[in-house]
Design a protein around this motif. Structure first.
Motif, short mmCIF file in Angstrom:
data_model
loop_
_atom_site.label_atom_id
_atom_site.label_comp_id
_atom_site.label_asym_id
_atom_site.label_seq_id
_atom_site.Cartn_x
_atom_site.Cartn_y
_atom_site.Cartn_z
N LEU A 40 -0.34 -5.37 2.91
CA LEU A 40 -1.17 -4.53 3.62
C LEU A 40 -0.05 -3.37 4.44
O LEU A 40 0.68 -4.12 5.21
N HIS A 41 -0.41 -2.33 4.50
CA HIS A 41 0.38 -1.17 5.20
C HIS A 41 1.70 -0.80 4.73
O HIS A 41 2.39 -0.36 5.26
N ARG A 42 2.31 -1.77 3.57
CA ARG A 42 3.40 -1.27 3.22
C ARG A 42 3.42 -0.21 2.22
O ARG A 42 2.44 0.27 1.89
N ILE A 43 4.72 0.44 2.09
CA ILE A 43 4.91 1.90 1.38
C ILE A 43 5.19 1.44 -0.18
O ILE A 43 6.20 0.64 -0.27
N THR A 44 4.44 1.84 -0.93
CA THR A 44 4.69 1.73 -2.46
C THR A 44 6.09 2.48 -2.73
O THR A 44 6.21 3.64 -2.49
#
Length: 309
Positions: A40-44
């Protein structure tokens, strides 16, 4: 240490553009693989594609009876027809697989009568009526998420449905935050006249976490060049981005800009904003470095303008 006074007055947009230009091609983000359930909320960090279709089988879209559409051809109110249960009509619930040989679903509400003979219908049904085909939501191989996308709860659901259990995301930038000043005290300290509570570190650390980074608050360091130098170099050895709070103005105990210049490059010292004019931008041992003014409003404003980007 001889003190130099140089405070520029460039537009903050110009300062930000200069910093980005200097760092372009040098600060390359790294990727890591994480469990989708913890993403959650991590950047691809790459384009993410579906590993399987969803649904991966033909499924009933309604509660009712799976039938063969051809068995209903010619039905009308004047010419209803019984379909034999277990042979021509098989009861299904929403989400159930369509039984082999069947190609449509009649809703319970459309059944005229249910009896020992089966179900009585009075209207024809077209093939694949109320059936969810394979890949209706997601098709294997299709792009689910683009690169540089902040993962939301609904994204996690789509990834799991598409068979993606681990996702490649950007590593969180490690941001070292160094509060400085002879008068700065930790929040739990008993304050004396002239003491100032270190609230900036917590605010900045929380902002960093909110923006997708990982913050570490370093011990409060007094306005002593040798101690400041040691703390900054220690931070540079383990952190990706350096934030030095206070000491960025032109007072007698302000050494931030000199430290940046001594151990790296000072891009800019001073921008045309108020509050926040004394901000210092540069790099220390190749690490982006922001000297943030100590006044809380200045600290908050300059963090948004220069640290967040």
């Amino acid at each position: 240490m001889e003190r130099q006074i140089y405070l520029e007055n460039k537009a903050w947009q110009e300062g930000l553009a200069l910093m980005m230009e200097k760092l372009a091609g040098r600060c390359i983000p790294k990727n890591e693989l994480v469990d989708v359930r913890l993403s959650l909320h991590r950047i691809t960090g790459t384009i993410i594609r579906a590993k399987r279709s969803s649904p991966h089988f033909a499924a009933s879209a309604m509660d009712g009876y799976a039938i063969r559409a051809k068995d209903t051809h010619g039905l009308s109110e004047r010419e209803p027809r019984w379909l034999e249960l277990g042979v021509q009509a098989i009861q299904v619930d929403t989400g159930d697989p369509i039984p082999e040989g069947m190609d449509a679903v009649v809703m319970l509400e459309d059944v005229l009568e249910l009896g020992e003979r089966g179900i009585l219908l009075q209207a024809p049904v077209v093939p694949w009526n109320n059936v969810r085909p394979v890949g209706e939501d997601i098709v294997e191989g299709e792009v689910l998420l683009p690169i540089h996308h902040r993962i939301r709860p609904q994204d996690q659901g789509a990834l799991l449905a598409a068979g993606v259990l681990k996702v490649e995301v950007r590593c969180k930038p490690k941001v070292g935050i160094l509060p400085t000043g002879d008068e700065i005290r930790p929040p739990e300290a008993l304050l004396q006249v002239g003491d100032i509570v270190d609230s900036n570190s917590t605010v900045l650390a929380s902002l960093v976490e909110e923006w997708g980074g990982s913050a570490t608050i370093w011990p409060i360091t007094p306005d002593q060049p040798k101690q400041l130098e040691e703390a900054i170099l220690k931070m540079a050895a383990s952190q990706d981005i350096l934030v030095i709070i206070a000491g960025s103005s032109q007072g007698r105990d302000d050494y931030t800009s000199q430290m940046i210049e001594k151990h790296g490059t000072l891009y800019l010292h001073g921008v045309a904003i108020k509050p926040g004019k004394p901000v210092a931008l540069g790099e220390v041992q190749g690490k982006p470095t922001v000297g943030i003014p100590g006044y809380p409003v200045s600290s908050f404003l300059t963090a948004h303008l220069f640290l967040e980007p």
